[in-house]
Design a protein around this motif. Structure first.
Motif, PDB file in Angstrom:
ATOM      1  N   GLY A 160      27.357   6.732  94.418  1.00  0.00           N
ATOM      2  CA  GLY A 160      27.577   8.176  94.357  1.00  0.00           C
ATOM      3  C   GLY A 160      27.990   8.705  95.713  1.00  0.00           C
ATOM      4  O   GLY A 160      27.595   8.166  96.747  1.00  0.00           O
ATOM      5  N   GLY A 161      28.799   9.731  95.719  1.00  0.00           N
ATOM      6  CA  GLY A 161      29.284  10.278  96.980  1.00  0.00           C
ATOM      7  C   GLY A 161      29.017  11.761  97.079  1.00  0.00           C
ATOM      8  O   GLY A 161      28.531  12.373  96.132  1.00  0.00           O
ATOM      9  N   PRO A 162      29.307  12.356  98.240  1.00  0.00           N
ATOM     10  CA  PRO A 162      28.981  13.767  98.439  1.00  0.00           C
ATOM     11  C   PRO A 162      29.722  14.701  97.484  1.00  0.00           C
ATOM     12  O   PRO A 162      29.243  15.783  97.211  1.00  0.00           O
ATOM     13  N   PHE A 163      30.865  14.280  96.975  1.00  0.00           N
ATOM     14  CA  PHE A 163      31.633  15.227  96.165  1.00  0.00           C
ATOM     15  C   PHE A 163      31.567  14.933  94.677  1.00  0.00           C
ATOM     16  O   PHE A 163      32.252  15.568  93.895  1.00  0.00           O
ATOM     17  N   SER A 164      30.764  13.939  94.286  1.00  0.00           N
ATOM     18  CA  SER A 164      30.649  13.729  92.845  1.00  0.00           C
ATOM     19  C   SER A 164      29.802  14.860  92.285  1.00  0.00           C
ATOM     20  O   SER A 164      28.820  15.276  92.878  1.00  0.00           O
ATOM     21  N   ASN A 165      30.226  15.352  91.151  1.00  0.00           N
ATOM     22  CA  ASN A 165      29.596  16.521  90.593  1.00  0.00           C
ATOM     23  C   ASN A 165      29.686  16.447  89.085  1.00  0.00           C
ATOM     24  O   ASN A 165      30.463  15.670  88.552  1.00  0.00           O
ATOM     25  N   LEU A 189      36.264  16.449  89.708  1.00  0.00           N
ATOM     26  CA  LEU A 189      37.373  17.072  90.402  1.00  0.00           C
ATOM     27  C   LEU A 189      38.670  16.446  89.926  1.00  0.00           C
ATOM     28  O   LEU A 189      38.704  15.283  89.535  1.00  0.00           O
ATOM     29  N   GLU A 202      40.224  15.873  94.728  1.00  0.00           N
ATOM     30  CA  GLU A 202      39.195  15.033  95.311  1.00  0.00           C
ATOM     31  C   GLU A 202      39.756  14.263  96.513  1.00  0.00           C
ATOM     32  O   GLU A 202      39.107  14.138  97.552  1.00  0.00           O
ATOM     33  N   LEU A 208      39.813  16.468  99.438  1.00  0.00           N
ATOM     34  CA  LEU A 208      38.488  16.647 100.027  1.00  0.00           C
ATOM     35  C   LEU A 208      38.096  15.428 100.856  1.00  0.00           C
ATOM     36  O   LEU A 208      37.606  15.541 101.971  1.00  0.00           O
ATOM     37  N   ARG A 233      23.746  13.179  99.046  1.00  0.00           N
ATOM     38  CA  ARG A 233      24.678  12.319  99.777  1.00  0.00           C
ATOM     39  C   ARG A 233      25.438  13.133 100.826  1.00  0.00           C
ATOM     40  O   ARG A 233      26.620  12.943 101.025  1.00  0.00           O
TER      41      ARG A 233
END
Lengths: 719, 366, 328
Positions: free
Chosen positions: C32-37, C41, C46, C49, C289
């Motif tokens: 998992g990464g900081p921009f997974s939501n 995206l 993405e 970002l 993250r």
């Protein structure tokens, strides 16, 4: 031991302490005094610093549930962020707090062209920014260009793609263009026949740019209709015709009949030294045009009924160009953060930010330059960032907070008996995604059997408890103008006992399972439910698992995952069933139905159906609203026949609100507008209490007993 | 000592060191009869005399007994949901019910047997909700009893792990001494400064990814591994304590005396160093167990601990604090787990203190 | 002394480097990464970002960039020849980078805002712990074996036997709902600080009282105390001049681990009482993250623990001049 240990073990004083305990003179008494006094002083000093910026209580204190990601309306997503954005910014239209119907915002009126594709917004000339600057149509032009610009990395940019040429603009990658034809030929271009190519989605943007025709704007979208000629942006300003035309167009690709050399030459000529130049030129092809200082024209590529509402959604809110550019000059390296500093942030909404302390509060104060300031009652608002359910409820119950938006399900039955908790259905669905690429879930009969044997009433009445509605479709209850189709199931309500209906559903489920060759669950492998760590998700999964085991004989295992891991397994289709939810972004079925097109970013089930894609695609181009809804209903019928998702229930709002707070209305989007908030005086409070259902527990309503009404008077409040 | 002394004295002062062979033999024979009281026996005697410590020890034995034999008690299932509007208050009644192996997360063969015994002894008789229920209608008493298993399991696994690693590392470091000792201790210092929360989150994630492999291929519950890992955090302090003790023993006079008297290295190690280190290790262990239990509660609070449907005391305590509010405080949810956890940890601490006093060589014989 | 400090400093740098390196790679190894939501995206967005935060770079390059300031991109700091749009100067330049989650703040900003609050809470808790712990320990030693001793020891042990969030809940129940003396949560006035610092300090007060009691008992049994008494020195003076040292010294050496414990413990207390300190970032940043913020608070924690231990060691030698600081 040699030396002094770094961290002696607790409870065992270091050996040297013992060794030395009896010999030698006692240290001077001043040392001990000094040590103790020093420590106390240090503590006092820190406490003093930490408490330095003490704030008095604001007129209104609300809890926002978490620290918001940013104050930049273009880049944020999420409910807490939205709440703050609606307080400090305003879009072209505002919304009625109860009905959510468009109200005049920055635009005092607007017109829609007969073909439903062009909006003309007339801005109020008296609009001002919070620093006194005049507010013009250029501000929207600037802000929307910023929203769409790739480097802004706005997550909601796609919502603006209903504007003509906007999608192409966002996806335009200058690097691709600099790379020239290589991007076209090596990566994305598939040669079907000499002079005939197919472009993959990544190159789709390129195709748009290439296909921009100058003379007869509207350009981009129209030019890409089948049979249209292709144009290119050669040089800075003058696009020129390109030998070729569009052969076919789907959502995933576009087929062009084109002379590749011409493309190559055009792109080579199109290389521009300056990125900004490129953008300015490129954005001139997007359907956002400033007619004069107070008139803005927006052209859509097809009629989009929900677009007007979108202009009241926070990604479309304007930002102040002057302050961004000033910050850029003043802080060449940190301007992206600095312009959002409360001391520099210029806004146009009913409030402005006066202070921000991370994880603590955002202090909003009334913006006296707001065009409708006469009707804004609150002079200051504190927006807290408390995350714990227990703590926020305790804060509310001790009168320190006036509105909280979530509660622990434990207390729902008690709260339902109180005057300050009135949940309403909310535009969101709780459901399970099914990975249709894995047997046995690739069999629609198995999926149907699972969907039928979900004891939805138990889930809503015994677990979530706050009046959530059992749902048999993807669409939640209460989407305006949409008669939602449901998956096939035994009828309920009007004299039919739920137990009977559920039994019949389970009979049908068993029949389907037997038909699929798994009578009584025989031969079925264990199915795993993934959910992110949370008590409520687990309980729901457990109830479902028990029902599937008992009714269908299917073995089910629960597996909880930490949030980011859960997201990752969902995205990589590494699951059987995955707990999911979707909250609508705007009041239109599209915000739910666009999810399930083949290969959609949020599809994450592996499911795709050409009938569905076609219906959604046709609906997107349909001008007649009734016909459009009919197409969307048909699309959902396909979805509910195929069931790549198992719908469970429709959400409800969970606001607990001080009864004295006026101007607060439950609505289907759970959007609330602090502009309209005011304090009721005692007389009005009594009136309000008596308007509530009888028999509810009377709860205290702290606040000014004489009320706090807007300067324009009591009658100016919205009702 | 007294008898030997007497013998020497009867021989007269001038003959003191000129003993005949017979005398020597007699002396040797007598000395063989003398039994020094072993450290362990002495300690046990003193623990027994220390009433609070003894009471605490008995209490701990009861807890361990109750927890080990959990399937035997006529309690409702700690896992099966009986969905209610809200938690039900305590009710001192007997009820009919009973449940079988499918109503619990996992059972070993012994547990299954106990469950059978329970069925034949109590039939379908079981307690009502003597400590009330939680918000999903599960019996709180039963959850506390079954939860104790996981809490104890966790504590023991982690403690054992810290024991093995910590003692080996600390003893080695202390015995070798010099540069190596210094380096090893610096390494411990460095580890001390690493925030373990990241390590823990990282491990949870990794373990989650491989949990299926662990269970299917090795028959290891991922949670067991997880708590061994926590033990690996707690070995640091253990290593320091042991090293310190070994160092001070190395310099001690009685060891020097033993060496002068020609005692072999293994004899020194096992007769002198091990027992002396052991005492401080035992004391420290009684303190590690509570620390691990609290750490487990801490992780549960952050949502990183034991996963439902399994339950631990930490998890119950976390559920409990959610029940504190002025609308309706479900007091049993707060007090019962706190009482269970508090009294057990209290007892452990008291036993720890008692043991420390008992094993303190300075207080020997008193 | 100077040599000692110098050697310690070298070890300190080494420790920080190890911590930085280990946590940097550990964190990125987690899924998992900081921009997974929940809302995926658009891939293009993405990618934008990721590019903005250089997450598209190979790991070694990100690591060097983090250690910085190295010139790795043409958008780097102007001083290094970049165009200045990327403000991240790197760890060596004292810049912990931008937070991924709280995009209006740099990690430095966040720490600057939240650390004083945690420090205030922690130091007040420490004062509580010391005052209560020393007081209880001394009393308990003086009344050894009598009722007061038993009760004090029982209370002290309870302080160690319950998780601090449970203690906090009991305090809220007692002093907010039953006796409405203090605010239930939040931040802003001194009253807001009382319950949290008490709950935070309680376990440490318990430890300190036990340490003090043991130390005092040993000292009180010494001949010179008896001599002092015999000489007719007033009891309080004996206590203050002679006996207290026995209690104080072990306590001072315990302050190092106590402070570390208070730092970790404040994470829970800050959650329960909604206090905007550094503690909550500790876990949240890892769960989100938010790589840079997580690294920032990790480094902060390491520096604090190491620094405080050093201070304790030095204070020890100041309090007791016969201890020499040495470090082989």
């Amino acid at each position: 031991m040699p030396g002094v240990s770094v961290t002696p073990p607790p409870l065992s004083p270091p050996s040297h302490a013992r060794r030395l305990r009896t010999v030698g003179p006692a240290p001077g008494r001043w040392r001990r005094w000094a040590a103790l006094a020093g420590l106390a002083l240090v503590a006092a000093f820190f406490v003093r610093i930490a408490l330095a910026a003490r704030l008095s209580r604001a007129d209104l204190v609300i809890n926002n549930g978490t620290e918001i990601a940013s104050l930049d309306p273009a880049t944020v997503t999420g409910v807490p962020e939205g709440r703050v954005m609606r307080a400090i910014f305003e879009g072209l239209v505002a919304k009625h707090p109860r009905t959510l119907a468009p109200l005049p915002g920055m635009a005092e009126r607007w017109e829609l062209s007969p073909d439903g594709r062009t909006y003309t917004f007339h801005l109020r000339p008296s609009n001002r920014w919070s620093n006194g600057d005049a507010f013009t149509a250029h501000d929207f032009h600037f802000s929307w260009e910023r929203l769409l610009r790739p480097m802004t990395a706005a997550e909601y940019a796609y919502l603006a793609w209903s504007i003509l040429g906007a999608e192409a603009y966002t996806l335009l990658d200058p690097d691709d263009l600099y790379a020239g034809t290589e991007a076209l030929t090596s990566v994305a271009l598939e040669q079907l026949a000499p002079g005939r190519v197919r472009l993959a989605p990544t190159a789709f943007a390129l195709a748009h740019a290439v296909g921009a025709a100058p003379g007869d704007r509207p350009a981009v979208g129209a030019a890409l209709d089948v049979g249209a000629p292709l144009w290119t942006l050669a040089g800075r300003a003058a696009p020129s015709p390109l030998a070729g035309r569009v052969l076919a167009r789907g959502d995933a690709h576009v087929e062009l009949e084109v002379d590749e050399n011409a493309v190559r030459n055009a792109l080579a000529a199109g290389r521009l030294a300056n990125d900004e130049d490129w953008r300015a030129t490129a954005f001139s092809f997007v359907g956002v045009r400033v007619i004069d200082d107070y008139t803005l024209e927006v052209e859509l590529h097809s009629p989009t009924p929900y677009f007007l509402g979108l202009t009241g959604f926070y990604p479309f809110f304007p930002v102040h160009r002057g302050s961004i550019e000033r910050a850029r000059e003043e802080f060449p390296s940190t301007w992206q953060v600095e312009w959002l500093d409360p001391s520099r942030l210029v806004t146009n909404g009913p409030f402005r930010v006066s202070e921000r302390r991370i994880n603590d509060r955002i202090r909003l104060v009334k913006n006296e330059r707001y065009w409708d300031a006469e009707r804004v009652a609150m002079r200051s608002i504190d927006v807290l960032a408390v995350e714990s359910y227990v703590t926020m409820l305790n804060l509310y119950l001790t009168g320190e907070v006036d509105w909280i938006d979530r509660i622990a399900s434990n207390l729902v039955p008690r709260l339902l008996k109180r005057q300050d908790f009135q949940p309403e259905p909310y535009l969101g669905t709780y459901f399970y995604r099914v990975n249709v690429t894995r047997p046995p879930l690739n069999d629609v009969r198995v999926r149907r059997a699972l969907a039928l044997a979900i004891p939805r009433l138990d889930v809503v009445e015994k677990i979530v408890k706050a009046g959530q509605l059992p749902n048999f479709s993807m669409m939640p209850h209460g989407v305006t103008g949409y008669a939602k189709p449901e998956m096939e199931h035994a009828p309920r309500g009007s004299g039919i006992a739920e137990a009977d209906a559920f039994r019949r559903d389970c009979d049908e489920a068993r029949r389907l399972l037997a038909e699929a060759g798994f009578a009584g669950g025989a031969g079925l492998r264990t199915i795993v439910i993934n959910y992110n760590t949370s008590e409520a998700h687990r309980d729901i999964a457990e109830v479902l698992a028990a029902s599937w085991k008992n009714e269908l004989g299917i073995d089910v295992k629960l597996e909880n995952q930490e949030w980011k891991v859960y997201l990752d397994t969902q995205r990589t289709l590494d699951f059987d069933l995955s707990r999911s939810a979707w909250i609508g972004d705007y009041d239109d079925p599209n915000t739910f139905s666009e999810l399930w097109v083949t290969g959609g970013d949020n599809n994450r089930t592996g499911w795709g159906d050409e009938r569905y894609d076609d219906l959604i695609h046709r609906a997107a181009r349909e001008a007649d609203p009734k016909e459009r809804m009919r197409l969307l209903v048909q699309a959902e019928e396909v979805l509910m026949e195929e069931l790549p998702i198992l719908p469970i229930y429709t959400y409800v709002t969970q606001n607990v609100v001080n009864p004295r707070l006026g101007g607060f209305y439950e609505n289907s989007r759970d959007e609330h507008f602090m502009k309209w908030f005011y304090w009721r005086d005692d007389a009005e409070l009594e009136e309000f209490r008596s308007s509530l259902p009888a028999g509810l527990e009377r709860v205290p309503a702290p606040g000014p007993t004489e009320g706090q009404y807007p300067p324009a008077g009591r009658d100016a409040v919205v009702r | 000592m007294s008898e030997l002394h007497k013998t020497a004295e009867t021989r007269g002062s001038d003959l003191r060191w000129q003993l005949s062979d017979a005398d020597l033999e007699e002396l040797f024979r007598q000395s063989k009869r003398i039994k020094g009281e072993s450290l362990g026996r002495d300690a046990w005697r003193r623990v027994r005399r220390n009433r609070p410590a003894f009471a605490a020890l008995v209490f701990l034995a009861l807890v361990a007994f109750g927890s080990l034999l959990a399937p035997l008690w006529p309690l409702p299932s700690p896992m099966v949901l009986d969905l209610q509007d809200e938690p039900q208050p305590p009710e001192w009644v007997l009820a009919r019910g009973g449940w079988d192996a499918k109503d619990i997360w996992d059972l070993n063969p012994l547990d299954s047997a106990l469950l059978q015994v329970r069925a034949s002894v109590f039939g379908d008789l079981q307690t009502g909700h003597w400590l009330g229920t939680d918000s999903k209608g599960r019996d709180l008493l039963s959850r506390i009893v079954w939860g104790s298993r996981i809490s104890i399991q966790v504590a023991l696994a982690a403690t054992l792990c810290s024991l093995i690693v910590g003692v080996t590392y600390g003893a080695f470091s202390g015995l070798v001494g010099g540069r190596i000792d210094n380096l090893m201790m610096r390494f411990v210092d460095v580890l001390y400064s690493i925030p373990f929360i990241f390590v823990v989150i990282f491990l949870i994630t990794i373990l989650n990814e491989y949990r299926a492999v662990l269970v299917d291929d090795y028959g290891i519950e991922h949670i067991t591994v997880f708590y061994f890992v926590i033990g690996l955090i707690y070995w640091l302090t253990m290593a320091r304590v042991v090293r310190g003790q070994v160092l001070s023993l190395k310099e001690s006079e009685f060891l020097a005396a033993a060496r002068v008297l020609g005692a072999s290295t293994p004899r020194i190690l096992f007769r002198h160093i091990v027992p002396n280190v052991l005492s401080i290790v035992i004391v420290y262990l009684t303190l590690t167990v509570p620390a691990v239990m609290l750490f487990e509660a801490f992780l549960s609070f952050l949502g990183l601990g034991v996963e439902p449907p399994k339950v631990s005391w930490g998890l119950l305590a976390v559920d409990g604090i959610e029940a504190i509010n002025p609308i309706k405080t479900f007091w049993w949810l707060v007090f019962a787990p706190a009482l269970a956890m508090g009294s057990t940890l209290l007892a452990l601490n008291v036993v720890g203190d008692g043991l420390r006093d008992a094993l303190d060589p300075k207080l020997r014989g008193k | 002394m100077l040599g000692f400090l110098a050697r310690r400093f070298v070890w300190f740098l080494l420790t920080v480097w190890v911590v930085v390196t280990v946590s940097f790679f550990l964190m990125r190894a987690v899924r998992g990464g900081p921009f997974s939501n929940e809302r995926s995206l658009h891939p293009a967005i993405e990618a934008n970002l990721q590019a903005r935060y250089h997450l598209d770079w190979p790991l070694w390059k990100q690591y060097l960039q983090y250690l910085g300031p190295f010139e790795l991109s043409d958008t780097g700091p102007e001083a290094l020849g970049g165009d200045g749009t990327d403000r991240f100067g790197g760890l060596l330049a004292g810049d912990l980078g931008p937070s991924f989650k709280y995009r209006d703040f740099s990690v430095n900003d966040i720490i600057r805002q939240s650390l004083p609050i945690s420090v205030a809470l922690g130091s007040l808790a420490l004062v509580f712990a010391l005052v209560l712990g020393l007081g209880a320990g001394i009393l308990s030693a003086l009344y050894r074996g009598r009722g007061a001793d038993v009760w004090i020891r029982l209370a002290a042990t309870l302080g160690i036997a319950l998780p601090n969030f449970v203690i906090a809940s009991f305090l809220i129940l007692a002093f907010v709902f039953v006796l409405p003396l203090f605010p239930v949560a939040g931040w802003g006035t001194l009253a807001h600080l009382v319950l949290p610092s008490f709950a935070l300090g309680a376990p440490f007060a318990a430890y300190i009282s036990r340490l003090t009691r043991t130390g005092m008992l040993e000292v009180l049994s010494n001949d010179y105390i008896r001599t002092a008494h015999a000489k007719g020195v007033p009891p309080l003076r004996v206590l203050w001049r002679h006996a207290l040292k026995g209690g104080l010294l072990p306590v001072v050496s315990y302050l190092g681990p106590a402070t570390a414990g208070i730092l970790t413990g404040s994470l829970v207390i800050e959650k329960v009482f909604a206090i905007p300190g550094t503690g909550s970032h500790f876990v949240n940043s890892a769960l989100n993250r938010d790589y840079t913020l997580a690294m920032g608070v990790t480094i902060l924690y390491t520096v604090l623990v190491y620094g405080l231990n050093l201070v304790v060691d030095v204070a020890y030698s100041v309090l007791d001049p016969r201890i020499e600081l040495e470090d082989a």
